[in-house]
Design a protein around this motif. Structure first.
Motif, short mmCIF file in Angstrom:
data_model
loop_
_atom_site.label_atom_id
_atom_site.label_comp_id
_atom_site.label_asym_id
_atom_site.label_seq_id
_atom_site.Cartn_x
_atom_site.Cartn_y
_atom_site.Cartn_z
N GLN A 276 -5.51 20.41 3.66
CA GLN A 276 -4.39 19.75 2.99
C GLN A 276 -4.49 19.80 1.47
O GLN A 276 -3.48 19.64 0.77
N TYR B 26 2.43 18.06 -4.05
CA TYR B 26 2.52 16.59 -4.08
C TYR B 26 2.62 16.06 -5.51
O TYR B 26 3.32 15.08 -5.77
N SER C 255 0.86 -1.18 0.00
CA SER C 255 0.00 0.00 0.00
C SER C 255 0.90 1.24 0.00
O SER C 255 1.10 1.88 1.02
N PRO C 256 1.47 1.53 -1.17
CA PRO C 256 2.52 2.56 -1.23
C PRO C 256 2.00 3.99 -1.31
O PRO C 256 2.79 4.92 -1.44
N THR C 257 0.68 4.17 -1.25
CA THR C 257 0.12 5.52 -1.38
C THR C 257 0.58 6.42 -0.22
O THR C 257 0.59 5.99 0.93
N TYR C 258 0.94 7.64 -0.56
CA TYR C 258 1.30 8.63 0.45
C TYR C 258 0.00 9.33 0.85
O TYR C 258 -0.59 10.07 0.05
N PHE C 259 -0.45 9.11 2.09
CA PHE C 259 -1.72 9.70 2.54
C PHE C 259 -1.46 10.99 3.29
O PHE C 259 -0.61 11.03 4.19
N VAL C 260 -2.19 12.00 2.90
CA VAL C 260 -2.07 13.32 3.52
C VAL C 260 -3.45 13.64 4.09
O VAL C 260 -4.41 13.80 3.34
N PHE C 261 -3.52 13.68 5.40
CA PHE C 261 -4.84 13.70 6.05
C PHE C 261 -5.01 14.94 6.90
O PHE C 261 -4.16 15.26 7.74
N GLY C 262 -6.13 15.63 6.72
CA GLY C 262 -6.47 16.71 7.64
C GLY C 262 -6.94 17.98 6.97
O GLY C 262 -7.06 18.06 5.74
N LYS C 263 -7.18 18.95 7.82
CA LYS C 263 -7.73 20.22 7.36
C LYS C 263 -6.81 20.93 6.37
O LYS C 263 -5.59 20.96 6.56
N PHE D 160 5.76 13.75 -6.83
CA PHE D 160 5.63 12.43 -7.45
C PHE D 160 5.81 12.49 -8.97
O PHE D 160 5.41 11.58 -9.69
#
Lengths: 389, 389
Positions: free
Chosen positions: A18, A25, A8-16, A29
């Motif tokens: 973003q 990003y 699961s190589p996805t870079y997750f960016v989580f939050g207000k 990439f």
């Protein structure tokens, strides 16, 4: 536990807020010529699309746009997207939206690097390569932001089919729970049902001794049971929205499915419902899943009792475990009803007389079966749908 | 829930006989000149090292070797490894072993692309780049196979310090539970304690409303409570070994820690114990953690009651929630004792008279604190260690 690989190589960016980093990003990439792919309405009205475009412009990234993705996304727009990519040497697809926009973006990404008809992938050809896909997620539901899967409907015959491959996992996904606050309660509940279904499809298995995966499945379900009613009561509850949004990713990047057989029969059955009636996928699942559970329960009473006790908090009836198992299914139906989901054909607006055709359309040959927990024939599918009346 | 990023790009290959594919995975991830890094003893005796080398040879991959990694791995061997890498243009480090071999490999990987002293990274310099690291894991414990962290002990002053960075996450990790079957019960239990500690360090937080992460933490703990006693009773129980091994990865790739403050005080305190006494890290944690919990419990009784009820199955005492909280800590101690872990200074072979020096060695200035759930001064650390007598 079965042997498995997990990636699961996805870079997750989580939050207000973003989504304002989208451009940076894409740059990180390696995207330089981007197709922004989206539905319409809300991403435009809310100003989200403008904010995302501004962040690309700020980074000096060149982009084209293709809007118009519909729920249960269609092949027509995919062909259009592939043409745009090939003609303009697009190297990155940015999906802004929910599962439909992301699934459509993945289809375009695969098709853009393929000389044949992209539908081949939805007829079973593995996806080996694809353009990079990034996402800005607006609905907690499909889990497509972290998965290597995509589902597309072909207009000709309204065939709804899935494809998959590791090349389709997004390189990054931006998850801002604030973006989901404007979602109507009904769609929120449909998304929640889809998330829970993604867990159930992995939970009911014949593989023994996969306790860690069981427990992770239950963790997601327990979270949903606590958080979804809060969001239905108050759409602005950020914390509940956040928990649901992350649970939606965890439910479908396959962490909760490793080491075991899975059984995607209910999703397959539902695809025929949403293809025929164009109903929300989650609503269709709310109708199909309890019926499927009721039909297959006897195959492994203890597994159904386990979910009843561990997830729904039922007391184990050690004399009549089947009562506990049934109580769990009853709790699920009550829960779905409480968040505004249909649980019967009638509530969905589906018709009894369509059942034989719906079952037939899954396309099983005589004596052919689908599923693994319990193998289902066309007749079994009919029986399940009759249980959902 | 706090904003966060989550990135776990390691390709996990899990199951029986998977180490035979090591060469093909190195190839897939672009390694051509490899340093194989390991401890000694068991990986050689068991024939594992030979099997791994054979798989590299089969793929035509050139390799060098550096054995001799010790538990609580030392800087001396890291310097040696860096020298080998620089002189031989090594482009990939393969760790074969447990957390010590992997942590040492990560240190070499970072140092090989750095002109200064690699210890700078352990003094706080972020690791921006490193050689690629792959692992063949032989112990379920440290979680280093899926993390971006490494802990090394500097001989001079026996300083045990950590470093980290996304560049240190292994590109692939091969996890075959069969390889852990020969591990003695004591080491198995030490590893299990480390895994549970990795969850606790993330569970006790002041960040509210992170239900999904709480539930995922509890999922790992519940798995450990069920599976570890089985392995202590029967070292050949593959299914239990498999559940523990995967739980060890999940506990430390940070999935169970996102969206919240974490508190690594217990790990920091323990590092001084294992640096001084050269005891197993897990054994030190078994002594420190219940003491830390007892000391900080009053800061958030409900959180301790939650873990008591949800994980240890205690009944909630609604009149005296602190009783439930304490019962949870008691259950943890009982569990640790039942799997053969020390829970007191005496059982560990540590000495009361060393306590002031141990606390001092953490290096806090006067009035400086560490930790976030509860901020600890040097005096607090002393008090915690006295509770562990």
């Amino acid at each position: 536990m079965n042997n498995f690989t997990f990636y699961s190589p996805t870079y997750f960016v989580f939050g207000k807020e973003q989504e304002e980093k989208t451009g940076s990003y894409i740059k990180r990439f390696g995207g330089s010529k981007v197709l922004i792919h989206y539905g319409g309405g809300s991403v435009i009205r809310s100003g989200l699309l403008d904010r995302v475009k501004a962040s690309l412009t700020e980074e000096g990234i060149d982009f084209l746009e293709l809007g118009g993705v519909k729920p249960n996304p269609r092949s027509g727009l995919v062909y259009e997207g592939i043409k745009i990519c090939k003609e303009n040497k697009v190297d990155f697809i940015l999906a802004v939206g929910g599962g439909s926009a992301i699934d459509s973006a993945k289809a375009i990404a695969a098709g853009a690097l393929y000389d044949g008809d992209f539908w081949d992938f939805y007829e079973g050809k593995p996806v080996d390569k694809a353009l990079k896909v990034g996402t800005v997620l607006t609905i907690a539901a499909a889990g497509s932001e972290g998965s290597g899967d995509t589902v597309i409907t072909k207009e000709e015959g309204m065939l709804k089919r899935g494809a998959g491959g590791e090349a389709l996992r997004p390189v990054f996904s931006i998850l801002n729970p604030e973006l989901t606050k404007t979602l109507p309660a009904y769609q929120t509940a449909c998304g929640a049902t889809d998330i829970m279904a993604h867990v159930f499809e992995r939970y009911f298995t014949n593989t023994k001794e996969v306790e860690v995966t069981d427990r992770l499945c239950e963790a997601v379900l327990l979270t949903m049971i606590k958080e979804v009613p809060k969001v239905i009561a108050d759409p602005n509850d950020y914390e509940a929205r956040a928990n649901i949004m992350w649970a939606g990713m965890v439910a479908h990047n396959n962490l909760v499915g490793v080491g075991r057989e899975q059984d995607w029969s209910s999703h397959n059955i539902e695809h025929e419902l949403s293809a025929l009636y164009d109903c929300a996928h989650g609503a269709g699942l709310a109708v199909v899943f309890p019926a499927w559970m009721t039909y297959v329960m006897k195959h492994d009473i203890n597994r159904f009792a386990q979910v009843a006790v561990r997830v729904w908090g039922c007391h184990m009836d050690f004399t009549h475990p089947e009562e506990t198992a049934m109580e769990g299914i009853h709790c699920l139906k009550q829960f779905l009803t409480s968040i505004g989901m249909p649980v019967t054909f009638k509530e969905l607006g589906a018709k009894e007389e369509d059942i034989p055709a719906l079952a037939e359309k899954i396309g099983l040959e005589k004596d052919e079966t689908m599923g693994s927990f319990v193998k289902l024939t066309t007749k079994d599918v009919e029986n399940i749908l009759y249980l959902a009346l």
